[in-house]
Write an enzyme that holds these catalytic residues in place. Structure first.
Site, PDB file in Angstrom:
ATOM      1  N   ASN A 233      30.089 -14.670  39.661  1.00 51.23           N
ATOM      2  CA  ASN A 233      30.670 -15.071  40.895  1.00 51.23           C
ATOM      3  C   ASN A 233      29.354 -15.715  41.775  1.00 51.23           C
ATOM      4  O   ASN A 233      28.100 -15.665  41.135  1.00 51.23           O
ATOM      5  CB  ASN A 233      31.103 -13.667  41.791  1.00 51.23           C
ATOM      6  N   ASP A 302      35.458  -8.049  37.892  1.00 44.31           N
ATOM      7  CA  ASP A 302      36.989  -7.205  37.472  1.00 44.31           C
ATOM      8  C   ASP A 302      37.244  -7.417  36.123  1.00 44.31           C
ATOM      9  O   ASP A 302      37.801  -6.287  35.573  1.00 44.31           O
ATOM     10  CB  ASP A 302      38.004  -7.418  38.623  1.00 44.31           C
ATOM     11  N   LYS A 362      40.915   0.520  49.797  1.00 50.82           N
ATOM     12  CA  LYS A 362      40.043   0.927  49.126  1.00 50.82           C
ATOM     13  C   LYS A 362      38.946   2.007  49.262  1.00 50.82           C
ATOM     14  O   LYS A 362      38.840   2.952  48.609  1.00 50.82           O
ATOM     15  CB  LYS A 362      38.852  -0.486  48.864  1.00 50.82           C
ATOM     16  N   LYS A 366      39.198   4.900  46.281  1.00 49.98           N
ATOM     17  CA  LYS A 366      37.840   5.031  45.666  1.00 49.98           C
ATOM     18  C   LYS A 366      37.148   6.456  46.135  1.00 49.98           C
ATOM     19  O   LYS A 366      36.146   6.434  45.692  1.00 49.98           O
ATOM     20  CB  LYS A 366      37.180   3.791  45.772  1.00 49.98           C
TER      21      LYS A 366
END
Length: 433
Positions: A233, A302, A362, A366
């Site tokens: 990325n 991911d 998230k 998480k």
């Protein structure tokens, strides 16, 4: 004259003493580096030092007149400390009061002997004798036999007893063609020693992370397709590296787990270089339990190719190719499930739509203490920029009602500092409860 101490992490007053040695050219690098970092630097030169480097060189690098004489400018030919009609108002006592740190680099055998005996017969030794407010550092540079001489070693012991920190010289071929210990250490190592001493001398109120271990992840991950290509990325690691540097400056012991980036490793930070998401996961696994605060700023891929070709994938006339991807470990989720009550965990989220809703999910899923989210399309945010615009989320009464703050655009350094101060405050509150 009022005197306000400045410390590492803001602007520091650095007094640099330069003595007669071929290593004086390294002092030019020190003066230049510190000036570029935003510190104020004043240079005091001995007469012997001026035989190797001119005072004008240091004046140009620091934008401050170089100190060369105990007396009014014009007393010595070539003295650039001022002019006969406008002598400097600052003498050796004022310089000693002004300084946050005194560094003598290079430090010759002569200056070490004078300091050990309290001799004050020139501008530098008089300033050193008047300096008493902060750390002081000697960086010896001389012939190996001069350095190993029992008299020099005795003088160094005395200097240490008097509060001097000695940055030991390196070994190698010397200017005189002798080989051994005596080369002044490289500027980078001296700068690290200065930073460390300044942090040690800062009050606890300015060091909210003192005594803590901060674990930071940064940069992208790369997932190889074959020996030539990989999936990745656009992350540059700037945010994660800023966090590591600020954590260090706030007193923490810092471990930085970094994917491939083009950034210089921060001084005083333990950098663990990794490439793939699995390697980053393993590096975090081995260090997470020992951390007090963990900040997951890396842009972890991911997915990775299910199979990696051992040879370069050839086109061979094909118009397309099918890749089968499989999930990478979710490092943040693993840490969230494992963290103790006294551990603080901060995640990062990059979104392109529904920032608050996605970030809230998230944060909850998480099990983060705090989440820092931004939108790739917000001006001043995103990958590679030197600034960021973030939304900060913390758990609320329910998973559907997190506490949300919108922070204005700021540089990644100041943002990193604000994030860490916030995390330190959260940890302190949790421990008190």
């Amino acid at each position: 004259m009022s005197h306000r101490k400045r410390t590492v992490g803001s602007m520091t007053h650095i007094l640099l003493g330069v003595t007669g040695s071929i290593a004086a050219f390294k002092a030019c690098h020190l003066a230049s580096d510190w000036s570029k970092q935003g510190h104020e630097v004043r240079v005091v030169m001995t007469a012997a030092a001026r035989e190797f480097v001119t005072p004008l060189t240091f004046s140009s690098l620091t934008h401050t007149p170089t100190r060369t004489s105990m007396f009014a400018a014009g007393h010595n030919p070539g003295d650039v400390a001022g002019t006969p009609d406008r002598p400097l108002a600052i003498n050796h006592v004022d310089d000693a009061k002004w300084a946050d740190v005194l560094v003598i680099a290079p430090a010759s055998a002569d200056i070490i002997a004078k300091l050990a005996c309290g001799i004050a017969d020139d501008q530098l030794t008089s300033t050193a004798l008047a300096y008493s407010a902060g750390p002081k550092i000697l960086c010896p540079a001389m012939n190996v036999h001069m350095y190993e001489n029992a008299v020099t070693q005795r003088n160094l012991r005395i200097c240490r007893e008097l509060g001097w920190t000695v940055v030991e010289p390196g070994s190698g071929m010397l200017a005189c063609h002798d080989s051994g210990k005596g080369r002044m250490q490289e500027p980078g190592l001296i700068e690290t020693a200065v930073d460390d001493l300044l942090r040690e001398n800062r009050p606890d109120s300015e060091m909210p992370l003192r005594g803590l271990h901060v674990l930071v992840t940064a940069g992208p991950t790369q997932e190889p397709l074959d020996p030539v290509r990989f999936l990745t990325n656009h992350s540059t690691g700037k945010m994660g590296y800023a966090l590591a540097e600020q954590a260090r400056d706030l007193g923490a012991r810092v471990t930085l787990v970094s994917g491939p980036v083009a950034l210089q490793a921060p001084h005083g930070v333990d950098v663990v270089a990794v490439r793939t998401a699995q390697e980053m996961f393993e590096a975090v696994q081995g260090r997470f339990d020992d951390s007090d605060i963990t900040v997951m700023a890396a842009a972890v891929g991911d997915f990775r190719p299910q199979e990696r070709s051992s040879e370069k994938i050839k086109k061979n006339g094909r118009d397309n190719i099918t890749l089968t991807l499989t999930s990478n470990p979710d490092i943040l989720a693993w840490a969230g499930e494992r963290r103790r009550e006294d551990q603080v965990l901060c995640g990062f989220a990059m979104e392109t739509t529904d920032l608050e809703a996605n970030a809230a999910k998230k944060l909850a899923s998480k099990h983060c203490t705090m989440l820092v989210a931004n939108n790739l399309r917000t001006p001043g945010a995103g990958f590679a920029a030197d600034t960021n615009v973030v939304t900060v989320l913390r758990p609320g009464d329910t998973d559907d009602s997190p506490v949300i703050e919108h922070w204005d655009k700021m540089g990644k350094g100041p943002l990193a500092r604000r994030i860490l101060v916030e995390l330190a405050s959260i940890r302190m509150g949790a421990r008190q409860n």
